[in-house]
Design a protein around this motif. Structure first.
Motif, PDB file in Angstrom:
ATOM      1  N   LEU A 204       0.821  -1.209   0.000  1.00  0.00           N
ATOM      2  CA  LEU A 204       0.000   0.000   0.000  1.00  0.00           C
ATOM      3  C   LEU A 204       0.854   1.257   0.000  1.00  0.00           C
ATOM      4  O   LEU A 204       0.621   2.193  -0.781  1.00  0.00           O
ATOM      5  CB  LEU A 204      -0.941  -0.003   1.209  1.00  0.00           C
ATOM      6  N   ILE A 205       1.848   1.318   0.879  1.00  0.00           N
ATOM      7  CA  ILE A 205       2.654   2.531   0.977  1.00  0.00           C
ATOM      8  C   ILE A 205       3.562   2.674  -0.248  1.00  0.00           C
ATOM      9  O   ILE A 205       3.895   3.796  -0.660  1.00  0.00           O
ATOM     10  CB  ILE A 205       3.491   2.529   2.292  1.00  0.00           C
ATOM     11  N   SER A 206       3.942   1.558  -0.884  1.00  0.00           N
ATOM     12  CA  SER A 206       4.736   1.638  -2.113  1.00  0.00           C
ATOM     13  C   SER A 206       3.916   2.227  -3.254  1.00  0.00           C
ATOM     14  O   SER A 206       4.407   3.058  -4.026  1.00  0.00           O
ATOM     15  CB  SER A 206       5.255   0.246  -2.491  1.00  0.00           C
ATOM     16  N   LEU A 207       2.642   1.798  -3.364  1.00  0.00           N
ATOM     17  CA  LEU A 207       1.768   2.366  -4.390  1.00  0.00           C
ATOM     18  C   LEU A 207       1.496   3.847  -4.122  1.00  0.00           C
ATOM     19  O   LEU A 207       1.443   4.665  -5.047  1.00  0.00           O
ATOM     20  CB  LEU A 207       0.446   1.592  -4.431  1.00  0.00           C
ATOM     21  N   ALA A 208       1.334   4.202  -2.839  1.00  0.00           N
ATOM     22  CA  ALA A 208       1.146   5.612  -2.483  1.00  0.00           C
ATOM     23  C   ALA A 208       2.374   6.429  -2.848  1.00  0.00           C
ATOM     24  O   ALA A 208       2.269   7.577  -3.299  1.00  0.00           O
ATOM     25  CB  ALA A 208       0.853   5.743  -0.990  1.00  0.00           C
ATOM     26  N   LEU A 209       3.544   5.847  -2.682  1.00  0.00           N
ATOM     27  CA  LEU A 209       4.786   6.532  -3.016  1.00  0.00           C
ATOM     28  C   LEU A 209       4.879   6.792  -4.517  1.00  0.00           C
ATOM     29  O   LEU A 209       5.291   7.879  -4.952  1.00  0.00           O
ATOM     30  CB  LEU A 209       5.976   5.689  -2.558  1.00  0.00           C
ATOM     31  N   CYS A 210       4.471   5.813  -5.317  1.00  0.00           N
ATOM     32  CA  CYS A 210       4.505   5.991  -6.779  1.00  0.00           C
ATOM     33  C   CYS A 210       3.554   7.108  -7.218  1.00  0.00           C
ATOM     34  O   CYS A 210       3.907   7.944  -8.056  1.00  0.00           O
ATOM     35  CB  CYS A 210       4.136   4.681  -7.468  1.00  0.00           C
ATOM     36  N   ALA A 211       2.345   7.130  -6.643  1.00  0.00           N
ATOM     37  CA  ALA A 211       1.387   8.189  -6.982  1.00  0.00           C
ATOM     38  C   ALA A 211       1.885   9.547  -6.509  1.00  0.00           C
ATOM     39  O   ALA A 211       1.726  10.561  -7.199  1.00  0.00           O
ATOM     40  CB  ALA A 211       0.024   7.878  -6.363  1.00  0.00           C
ATOM     41  N   ASP A 212       2.519   9.570  -5.345  1.00  0.00           N
ATOM     42  CA  ASP A 212       3.026  10.825  -4.794  1.00  0.00           C
ATOM     43  C   ASP A 212       4.171  11.371  -5.631  1.00  0.00           C
ATOM     44  O   ASP A 212       4.359  12.589  -5.736  1.00  0.00           O
ATOM     45  CB  ASP A 212       3.495  10.591  -3.355  1.00  0.00           C
ATOM     46  N   ALA A 213       4.939  10.476  -6.234  1.00  0.00           N
ATOM     47  CA  ALA A 213       6.056  10.913  -7.066  1.00  0.00           C
ATOM     48  C   ALA A 213       5.582  11.573  -8.350  1.00  0.00           C
ATOM     49  O   ALA A 213       6.253  12.448  -8.891  1.00  0.00           O
ATOM     50  CB  ALA A 213       6.956   9.725  -7.398  1.00  0.00           C
ATOM     51  N   VAL A 214       4.406  11.166  -8.828  1.00  0.00           N
ATOM     52  CA  VAL A 214       3.882  11.699 -10.091  1.00  0.00           C
ATOM     53  C   VAL A 214       3.082  12.970  -9.883  1.00  0.00           C
ATOM     54  O   VAL A 214       3.140  13.904 -10.678  1.00  0.00           O
ATOM     55  CB  VAL A 214       3.030  10.629 -10.808  1.00  0.00           C
ATOM     56  N   ILE A 215       2.324  13.034  -8.775  1.00  0.00           N
ATOM     57  CA  ILE A 215       1.333  14.093  -8.612  1.00  0.00           C
ATOM     58  C   ILE A 215       1.967  15.472  -8.541  1.00  0.00           C
ATOM     59  O   ILE A 215       1.424  16.452  -9.078  1.00  0.00           O
ATOM     60  CB  ILE A 215       0.457  13.826  -7.364  1.00  0.00           C
ATOM     61  N   GLY A 216       3.143  15.596  -7.901  1.00  0.00           N
ATOM     62  CA  GLY A 216       3.776  16.906  -7.798  1.00  0.00           C
ATOM     63  C   GLY A 216       4.137  17.478  -9.156  1.00  0.00           C
ATOM     64  O   GLY A 216       3.925  18.665  -9.426  1.00  0.00           O
ATOM     65  N   ASN A 217       4.647  16.630 -10.036  1.00  0.00           N
ATOM     66  CA  ASN A 217       5.021  17.089 -11.371  1.00  0.00           C
ATOM     67  C   ASN A 217       3.796  17.421 -12.218  1.00  0.00           C
ATOM     68  O   ASN A 217       3.809  18.388 -12.984  1.00  0.00           O
ATOM     69  CB  ASN A 217       5.865  16.014 -12.072  1.00  0.00           C
ATOM     70  N   VAL A 218       2.726  16.624 -12.078  1.00  0.00           N
ATOM     71  CA  VAL A 218       1.496  16.903 -12.832  1.00  0.00           C
ATOM     72  C   VAL A 218       0.875  18.215 -12.368  1.00  0.00           C
ATOM     73  O   VAL A 218       0.418  19.032 -13.182  1.00  0.00           O
ATOM     74  CB  VAL A 218       0.492  15.741 -12.680  1.00  0.00           C
ATOM     75  N   GLN A 219       0.848  18.445 -11.062  1.00  0.00           N
ATOM     76  CA  GLN A 219       0.309  19.695 -10.529  1.00  0.00           C
ATOM     77  C   GLN A 219       1.133  20.884 -10.994  1.00  0.00           C
ATOM     78  O   GLN A 219       0.581  21.917 -11.390  1.00  0.00           O
ATOM     79  CB  GLN A 219       0.277  19.639  -8.999  1.00  0.00           C
ATOM     80  N   GLU A 220       2.456  20.766 -10.939  1.00  0.00           N
ATOM     81  CA  GLU A 220       3.326  21.876 -11.355  1.00  0.00           C
ATOM     82  C   GLU A 220       3.109  22.205 -12.825  1.00  0.00           C
ATOM     83  O   GLU A 220       2.980  23.380 -13.204  1.00  0.00           O
ATOM     84  CB  GLU A 220       4.790  21.502 -11.110  1.00  0.00           C
ATOM     85  N   LYS A 221       3.039  21.178 -13.664  1.00  0.00           N
ATOM     86  CA  LYS A 221       2.855  21.399 -15.097  1.00  0.00           C
ATOM     87  C   LYS A 221       1.506  22.026 -15.383  1.00  0.00           C
ATOM     88  O   LYS A 221       1.390  22.958 -16.199  1.00  0.00           O
ATOM     89  CB  LYS A 221       2.994  20.069 -15.845  1.00  0.00           C
ATOM     90  N   ALA A 222       0.443  21.551 -14.710  1.00  0.00           N
ATOM     91  CA  ALA A 222      -0.901  22.074 -14.951  1.00  0.00           C
ATOM     92  C   ALA A 222      -1.045  23.512 -14.471  1.00  0.00           C
ATOM     93  O   ALA A 222      -1.629  24.367 -15.154  1.00  0.00           O
ATOM     94  CB  ALA A 222      -1.936  21.186 -14.262  1.00  0.00           C
ATOM     95  N   MET A 223      -0.497  23.831 -13.287  1.00  0.00           N
ATOM     96  CA  MET A 223      -0.637  25.169 -12.728  1.00  0.00           C
ATOM     97  C   MET A 223       0.163  26.193 -13.526  1.00  0.00           C
ATOM     98  O   MET A 223      -0.276  27.334 -13.685  1.00  0.00           O
ATOM     99  CB  MET A 223      -0.205  25.168 -11.259  1.00  0.00           C
ATOM    100  N   LYS A 224       1.317  25.808 -14.047  1.00  0.00           N
ATOM    101  CA  LYS A 224       2.116  26.746 -14.832  1.00  0.00           C
ATOM    102  C   LYS A 224       1.563  26.895 -16.243  1.00  0.00           C
ATOM    103  O   LYS A 224       1.616  27.986 -16.830  1.00  0.00           O
ATOM    104  CB  LYS A 224       3.568  26.272 -14.878  1.00  0.00           C
ATOM    105  N   LEU A 225       1.017  25.810 -16.808  1.00  0.00           N
ATOM    106  CA  LEU A 225       0.514  25.860 -18.178  1.00  0.00           C
ATOM    107  C   LEU A 225      -0.788  26.651 -18.267  1.00  0.00           C
ATOM    108  O   LEU A 225      -0.994  27.439 -19.194  1.00  0.00           O
ATOM    109  CB  LEU A 225       0.311  24.446 -18.711  1.00  0.00           C
ATOM    110  N   HIS A 226      -1.681  26.459 -17.289  1.00  0.00           N
ATOM    111  CA  HIS A 226      -2.999  27.093 -17.327  1.00  0.00           C
ATOM    112  C   HIS A 226      -3.150  28.232 -16.326  1.00  0.00           C
ATOM    113  O   HIS A 226      -4.214  28.851 -16.255  1.00  0.00           O
ATOM    114  CB  HIS A 226      -4.082  26.050 -17.071  1.00  0.00           C
ATOM    115  N   ASN A 227      -2.108  28.478 -15.499  1.00  0.00           N
ATOM    116  CA  ASN A 227      -2.130  29.568 -14.524  1.00  0.00           C
ATOM    117  C   ASN A 227      -3.292  29.436 -13.555  1.00  0.00           C
ATOM    118  O   ASN A 227      -3.996  30.405 -13.275  1.00  0.00           O
ATOM    119  CB  ASN A 227      -2.192  30.923 -15.241  1.00  0.00           C
TER     120      ASN A 227
END
Length: 374
Positions: A204-227
């Motif tokens: 469970l915590i390994s799967l959470a770690l994988c999702a956590d590793a992706v979400i920061g980059n997706v959020q950064e890309k979305a917030m900078k691209l669409h402001n």
């Protein structure tokens, strides 16, 4: 015709439409200003310098998430609550959605700027990160969970390469390795006190770690691209995630037992969950601001350092054996933080090399010898 006037012909008649164009000296409208401003809990960070913005964000992350971690462990200490980690996540997402809606109503620009498909992906990753992390506490003790969560610096860097096409230098890689190894070494000593390893919790915590590793980059890309704003990100991602979890609990018949248990202990469950969600919401607001201003890697570095502080405070509040391993691992974490800060400011200052120091010493000795000779 005069400047600022456009001529248009309709059939045989000539009509004039006056178009006024604001000059550059005129101020922008309030809703356009709010797009560029970064407001967190009513604080407009855009008015401050970069070091001040960093200090405010880091202070908010540390203060609120330290309380968040304490309340999280306190909730799971309630007898019989451990099987209901997903229901706690459902309640948490519900509170987050309400808080985000309230904050969004207080700002001038209420338009959704990030596409709905992107929010569906972010919501899925958020559910995976927080839901699996909360549920893993039913199978693992808190120090063991921290061991895994502290390792997400490296996956975030890998995600930055594949998702955003980023390139990190050797200093960034060294900082990630130092912090991860230091925190793992730090928490390994603590996990030996009362280890409670379980294969289900590890998965469970390994799967959470994988999702956590992706979400920061997706959020950064979305917030900078669409402001997009922080409140918009929180409202839509957590409200969609609330629907995901509610659907899942309904299909698996896990909703009714959780509601029955929590109704018997409303203060220890819903009361703590409210404070837990409130501090978590404040904390995630500062994390999102940190991501938008400084990037996902630095944000994860700060949150990883916060985990180290959580473990340090646990020694202050609870009696635990102490070894010098904590000191050396803590210094390794500090080295990782220093390397990360240095990497972000390499253009402003340079560390002196050994060769440079040796040459400088030789020149000083030559100058002293020459002055003595004269």
């Amino acid at each position: 015709s005069e400047p600022g006037t456009m001529d248009l012909k309709f059939t045989s008649s000539r009509k004039y439409i006056s178009i006024s164009v604001p000059s550059k000296s005129q101020a922008m409208s309030p809703h356009i200003k709010s797009v560029d401003d970064i407001v967190v809990l009513g604080i407009n960070l855009s008015k401050f310098s970069k070091p001040t913005q960093f200090f405010i964000c880091v202070s908010g992350v540390f203060m609120f998430y330290l309380i968040y971690g304490y309340l999280q462990e306190l909730i799971f200490s309630v007898e019989g609550f451990k099987p209901f980690g997903w229901y706690l996540t459902l309640v948490q997402f519900g509170f987050y959605s309400i808080f985000g809606l309230i904050e969004l109503q207080l700002i001038q620009d209420k338009r959704r700027r990030i596409p709905g498909k992107t929010y569906m992906i972010i919501a899925f990753l958020t559910v995976g990160t927080m839901g699996l992390s909360n549920t893993s506490l039913g199978y693992l003790n808190y120090p063991t969970q921290v061991i895994f969560k502290c390792c997400k610096l490296i996956p975030v860097m890998i995600g930055g390469v594949f998702i955003q096409g980023k390139r990190y230098n050797i200093v960034d890689v060294s900082a990630a390795l130092c912090m991860s190894l230091g925190l793992i070494w730090f928490t390994l000593a603590d996990s030996t006190v009362a280890p409670n390893f379980n294969l289900t919790g590890v998965v469970l915590i390994s799967l959470a770690l994988c999702a956590d590793a992706v979400i920061g980059n997706v959020q950064e890309k979305a917030m900078k691209l669409h402001n997009g704003s922080n409140s918009e990100m929180v409202l839509y991602s957590y409200s969609i995630g609330f629907v995901y979890i509610l659907f899942g609990l309904t299909c698996t018949s896990g909703l009714s037992p959780a509601v029955t248990f929590c109704s018997k202990h409303p203060v220890q469950t819903y009361g703590y969950a409210f404070l837990f969600s409130l501090t978590g919401y404040f904390g995630i607001s500062f994390v999102l601001a940190l991501i938008k201003i400084f990037g996902a890697l630095l944000a994860v570095t700060v949150t990883t350092g916060r985990k180290a502080m959580t473990i340090v405070l646990s020694f202050l509040f609870f009696a635990k054996p102490f070894t010098l391993q904590y000191v050396w691992s803590g210094l390794l974490v500090v080295l990782g933080i220093f390397l990360n800060v240095y990497s972000k400011n390499m253009d402003k200052f340079k560390l002196p090399s050994l060769l440079g120091l040796w040459k400088k010493g030789v020149e000083e000795r030559k100058s002293r010898t020459l002055s003595q000779t004269v």
